[in-house]
Design a protein around this motif. Structure first.
Motif, PDB file in Angstrom:
ATOM      1  N   ALA A  10       0.841  -1.204   0.000  1.00 41.19           N
ATOM      2  CA  ALA A  10       0.000   0.000   0.000  1.00 41.19           C
ATOM      3  C   ALA A  10       0.871   1.247   0.000  1.00 41.19           C
ATOM      4  O   ALA A  10       0.718   2.145   0.829  1.00 41.19           O
ATOM      5  CB  ALA A  10      -0.936  -0.013   1.196  1.00 41.19           C
ATOM      6  N   ALA A  13       2.169   3.270  -5.336  1.00 35.51           N
ATOM      7  CA  ALA A  13       1.662   2.500  -6.474  1.00 35.51           C
ATOM      8  C   ALA A  13       0.464   1.648  -6.069  1.00 35.51           C
ATOM      9  O   ALA A  13      -0.602   1.714  -6.696  1.00 35.51           O
ATOM     10  CB  ALA A  13       2.788   1.627  -7.046  1.00 35.51           C
ATOM     11  N   GLY A  14       0.632   0.835  -5.011  1.00 32.93           N
ATOM     12  CA  GLY A  14      -0.408  -0.137  -4.650  1.00 32.93           C
ATOM     13  C   GLY A  14      -1.685   0.510  -4.161  1.00 32.93           C
ATOM     14  O   GLY A  14      -2.796   0.077  -4.530  1.00 32.93           O
ATOM     15  N   ILE A  45       8.760   9.640   0.454  1.00 28.56           N
ATOM     16  CA  ILE A  45       9.542  10.746  -0.092  1.00 28.56           C
ATOM     17  C   ILE A  45       9.873  11.795   0.976  1.00 28.56           C
ATOM     18  O   ILE A  45      10.617  12.729   0.713  1.00 28.56           O
ATOM     19  CB  ILE A  45       8.856  11.407  -1.315  1.00 28.56           C
ATOM     20  CG1 ILE A  45       7.536  12.054  -0.937  1.00 28.56           C
ATOM     21  CG2 ILE A  45       8.649  10.400  -2.422  1.00 28.56           C
ATOM     22  CD1 ILE A  45       6.958  12.911  -2.075  1.00 28.56           C
ATOM     23  N   ARG A  76       2.534  -9.411   6.485  1.00 31.72           N
ATOM     24  CA  ARG A  76       3.685  -9.434   5.584  1.00 31.72           C
ATOM     25  C   ARG A  76       3.511 -10.584   4.585  1.00 31.72           C
ATOM     26  O   ARG A  76       3.162 -11.690   4.978  1.00 31.72           O
ATOM     27  CB  ARG A  76       4.955  -9.619   6.434  1.00 31.72           C
ATOM     28  CG  ARG A  76       6.236  -9.566   5.690  1.00 31.72           C
ATOM     29  CD  ARG A  76       7.398  -9.172   6.580  1.00 31.72           C
ATOM     30  NE  ARG A  76       7.500  -7.725   6.705  1.00 31.72           N
ATOM     31  CZ  ARG A  76       8.057  -6.919   5.788  1.00 31.72           C
ATOM     32  NH1 ARG A  76       8.560  -7.421   4.683  1.00 31.72           N
ATOM     33  NH2 ARG A  76       8.116  -5.629   5.973  1.00 31.72           N
ATOM     34  N   ALA A 104       3.084  -4.773  -5.803  1.00 30.30           N
ATOM     35  CA  ALA A 104       3.508  -3.377  -5.613  1.00 30.30           C
ATOM     36  C   ALA A 104       4.274  -3.248  -4.301  1.00 30.30           C
ATOM     37  O   ALA A 104       3.983  -2.379  -3.483  1.00 30.30           O
ATOM     38  CB  ALA A 104       2.275  -2.458  -5.617  1.00 30.30           C
ATOM     39  N   GLY A 106       7.311  -2.357  -3.627  1.00 25.89           N
ATOM     40  CA  GLY A 106       8.282  -1.277  -3.442  1.00 25.89           C
ATOM     41  C   GLY A 106       9.719  -1.757  -3.379  1.00 25.89           C
ATOM     42  O   GLY A 106      10.101  -2.757  -3.994  1.00 25.89           O
ATOM     43  N   SER A 107      10.518  -1.043  -2.596  1.00 21.21           N
ATOM     44  CA  SER A 107      11.951  -1.340  -2.515  1.00 21.21           C
ATOM     45  C   SER A 107      12.442  -1.082  -1.100  1.00 21.21           C
ATOM     46  O   SER A 107      11.724  -0.520  -0.272  1.00 21.21           O
ATOM     47  CB  SER A 107      12.720  -0.459  -3.510  1.00 21.21           C
ATOM     48  OG  SER A 107      12.501   0.899  -3.186  1.00 21.21           O
ATOM     49  N   ALA A 125      15.211   4.081   4.043  1.00 19.62           N
ATOM     50  CA  ALA A 125      14.224   3.597   3.069  1.00 19.62           C
ATOM     51  C   ALA A 125      12.894   3.199   3.682  1.00 19.62           C
ATOM     52  O   ALA A 125      11.915   3.031   2.965  1.00 19.62           O
ATOM     53  CB  ALA A 125      14.811   2.427   2.287  1.00 19.62           C
ATOM     54  N   GLU A 154      19.161  14.972  -0.758  1.00 20.80           N
ATOM     55  CA  GLU A 154      18.065  15.498   0.075  1.00 20.80           C
ATOM     56  C   GLU A 154      18.355  15.247   1.553  1.00 20.80           C
ATOM     57  O   GLU A 154      18.091  16.107   2.395  1.00 20.80           O
ATOM     58  CB  GLU A 154      16.739  14.841  -0.320  1.00 20.80           C
ATOM     59  CG  GLU A 154      16.258  15.289  -1.702  1.00 20.80           C
ATOM     60  CD  GLU A 154      14.773  15.046  -1.937  1.00 20.80           C
ATOM     61  OE1 GLU A 154      14.247  14.053  -1.399  1.00 20.80           O
ATOM     62  OE2 GLU A 154      14.159  15.846  -2.668  1.00 20.80           O
ATOM     63  N   GLY A 269       5.178   0.213  -9.701  1.00 24.04           N
ATOM     64  CA  GLY A 269       6.042   0.865  -8.717  1.00 24.04           C
ATOM     65  C   GLY A 269       7.482   0.378  -8.812  1.00 24.04           C
ATOM     66  O   GLY A 269       7.903  -0.213  -9.816  1.00 24.04           O
ATOM     67  N   CYS A 285       8.699   7.795  -6.883  1.00 23.04           N
ATOM     68  CA  CYS A 285       7.285   8.055  -6.640  1.00 23.04           C
ATOM     69  C   CYS A 285       6.663   8.617  -7.915  1.00 23.04           C
ATOM     70  O   CYS A 285       5.524   8.296  -8.276  1.00 23.04           O
ATOM     71  CB  CYS A 285       7.214   9.058  -5.503  1.00 23.04           C
ATOM     72  SG  CYS A 285       5.642   9.786  -5.266  1.00 23.04           S
ATOM     73  N   GLN A 286       7.467   9.410  -8.600  1.00 18.98           N
ATOM     74  CA  GLN A 286       7.057  10.040  -9.859  1.00 18.98           C
ATOM     75  C   GLN A 286       6.662   8.979 -10.899  1.00 18.98           C
ATOM     76  O   GLN A 286       5.873   9.252 -11.791  1.00 18.98           O
ATOM     77  CB  GLN A 286       8.268  10.809 -10.366  1.00 18.98           C
ATOM     78  CG  GLN A 286       7.988  11.987 -11.192  1.00 18.98           C
ATOM     79  CD  GLN A 286       9.297  12.612 -11.679  1.00 18.98           C
ATOM     80  OE1 GLN A 286      10.376  12.333 -11.172  1.00 18.98           O
ATOM     81  NE2 GLN A 286       9.182  13.473 -12.654  1.00 18.98           N
ATOM     82  N   ASN A 319      12.646  16.640  -9.017  1.00 20.16           N
ATOM     83  CA  ASN A 319      12.471  17.669  -8.008  1.00 20.16           C
ATOM     84  C   ASN A 319      13.278  17.318  -6.779  1.00 20.16           C
ATOM     85  O   ASN A 319      13.022  16.295  -6.155  1.00 20.16           O
ATOM     86  CB  ASN A 319      10.981  17.656  -7.620  1.00 20.16           C
ATOM     87  CG  ASN A 319      10.360  18.987  -7.816  1.00 20.16           C
ATOM     88  OD1 ASN A 319      11.040  19.996  -7.704  1.00 20.16           O
ATOM     89  ND2 ASN A 319       9.083  19.000  -8.096  1.00 20.16           N
ATOM     90  N   LYS A 352       8.327  21.714  -4.807  1.00 16.25           N
ATOM     91  CA  LYS A 352       8.516  20.339  -4.313  1.00 16.25           C
ATOM     92  C   LYS A 352       7.522  20.038  -3.191  1.00 16.25           C
ATOM     93  O   LYS A 352       6.937  18.951  -3.128  1.00 16.25           O
ATOM     94  CB  LYS A 352       9.960  20.165  -3.816  1.00 16.25           C
ATOM     95  CG  LYS A 352      10.249  18.851  -3.115  1.00 16.25           C
ATOM     96  CD  LYS A 352      10.424  17.719  -4.094  1.00 16.25           C
ATOM     97  CE  LYS A 352      10.381  16.351  -3.459  1.00 16.25           C
ATOM     98  NZ  LYS A 352      11.640  15.694  -3.343  1.00 16.25           N
TER      99      LYS A 352
END
Ligand code: FAD
Length: 374
Positions: A10, A13-14, A45, A76, A104, A106-107, A125, A154, A269, A285-286, A319, A352
């Motif tokens: 979630a 993407a998900g 982000i 999980r 979805a 992610g990473s 992360a 960032e 994603g 995310c973009q 960005n 941003k």
């Protein structure tokens, strides 16, 4: 018979995919189950802001799913059996059957590419990692961020702005902001020098130790805290299940975001790699957010007897925040390569911030948002 769509993950993407599919299929004989390891939506982000000591809004998934009819399962995922069309979970209901699966997941930070990262470095992360780093930074006088990509830039600038007493360094294997234009990189270096961030480029790290870094050229950099922002990896669940993946384990998907080996599975994603003229989609995310919206639509197309639409999205900018009051917006061609135009300073920071807020708005209301046409 009721079609069961199971969405794994979630994130940007998900969550978008689940809500889009549920919205389109509300009058069809279908139900949507969303499985996620935690019960909160994590604004990944902004995790460098959380690590720097800022507060982030609390976003319970139950609230974001209100009135959608989507069932949330907090568990999980520990296995996928594409032949039996089931997913194995570590908590009740333990097994879920699906007709259509959306992958979805992610990473996460890549902890194993360089020795010592897993044992001695902090990462950004996931929310628990950012919280651990925040607690550690309260008593630390010094931090070295490894990684000259957008996350490293960032993080280093956010730490320097939020904690003025902290000595901040940024170390990169190549150039910092390598894919950016000369103008954008010039602005980055001006910002680093204004904020007192010590920068070291072309310095690949060979090892992380308790008291610092060993570089490949033999130099040792002593530091109290190492933050590893030099690479992400995806879960190995797709590859282990026998779904077609690239060499990094990202699920290979076609133009409708369907697995090239198992068409009843969609991949979106960071965890999936859609081919964009020979180049895989960037983990961002973009990318993930429009993939999720397209993915949700494509699932609904499939279950309503239409040909699943092709995902069409393009890059427009990258960005990068440099603390809360400065930034660099690098405008790009649709293939993500930089053009000479950049927006900097407060205007970029405000832009941003509006994008970050916009992502949460889309997670609440994924209906009206349309990714840019090609
Ligand atoms: C500090 C930081 C700053 C960033 N800044 C930017 C930026 O400015 N712009 C940009 O475009 N991108 C940025 N990114 C990258 C961006 O956050 C990711 O690309 C994006 O989150 C990917 O979305 P996703 O939905 O694929 O995955 P995620 O957002 O990671 O969501 C995956 C979800 O799956 C869940 N999950 C994972 N494994 C399991 C499992 N086994 N079982 C159940 N659930 C599981 C996770 O808990 C999570 O909720 C940043 C990343 C970081 C870390």
């Amino acid at each position: 018979m009721t079609d069961h769509i199971v969405v794994l993950g979630a994130g940007y993407a998900g969550l978008g995919a689940a809500k889009r599919a549920a919205r389109r299929l509300r009058r069809a004989d279908a139900r949507v189950t969303l499985v996620n390891a935690g019960d909160r939506f994590v604004e990944r982000i902004r995790l460098h802001q959380l690590a720097a000591g800022q507060r982030l809004p609390d976003l319970p998934l139950a609230g974001l799913l209100e009135d959608t009819g989507i069932e949330l399962v907090v568990a999980r995922v520990i296995g996928i059996d594409p032949e039996a069309r089931t997913v194995r979970l570590d908590a009740p209901p333990y097994d879920l059957s699906y007709d259509v699966l959306v992958y979805a997941l992610g990473s996460a930070a890549d902890l194993d590419r360089v020795p010592g990262v897993r044992e001695h470095a902090y990462t950004l992360a996931a929310v628990d990692e950012a919280v651990r780093l925040r607690a550690h930074l309260i008593d630390s006088g010094e931090v070295t961020v490894v990684g000259g990509g957008l996350t490293g830039i960032e993080a280093a600038t956010e730490f320097a702005c939020t904690r003025p007493g902290l000595r901040v360094s940024l170390v990169s294997a190549g150039l910092i902001g390598e894919g950016l234009s000369v103008r954008a990189r010039r602005h980055l270096h001006r910002a680093f020098s204004r904020m007192g961030i010590a920068v070291r480029e072309h310095a690949p790290v060979a090892k992380v130790a308790t008291d610092g870094l060993l570089l490949e050229d033999g130099d040792e950099l002593r530091t109290e805290t190492v933050v590893w922002a030099a690479g992400f990896r995806v879960p190995d669940l797709a590859a282990t299940a026998g779904l077609a993946t690239d060499r990094h384990g990202r699920m290979l998907v076609d133009r409708s975001l369907r697995s090239v080996s198992h068409p009843e599975v969609f991949g979106i994603g960071d965890a999936a790699a859609a081919d964009r003229s020979g180049r895989p989609t960037r983990m961002a995310c973009q990318t993930g957010l429009p993939m999720g919206l397209y993915g949700g639509e494509a699932v609904a197309d499939l279950l309503t007897g239409r040909k699943p639409r092709h995902a069409r999205f393009r890059y427009v900018w990258q960005n990068i925040s440099l603390g809360r009051h400065d930034g660099v917006t690098q405008f790009t061609r649709s293939d993500d390569s930089p053009v000479d135009a950049v927006l900097t300073g407060r205007a970029s920071a405000a832009f941003k911030e509006s994008i970050a807020r916009g992502t949460v708005w889309v997670m609440r209301h994924p209906g009206p948002y349309r990714p840019l046409p090609r």
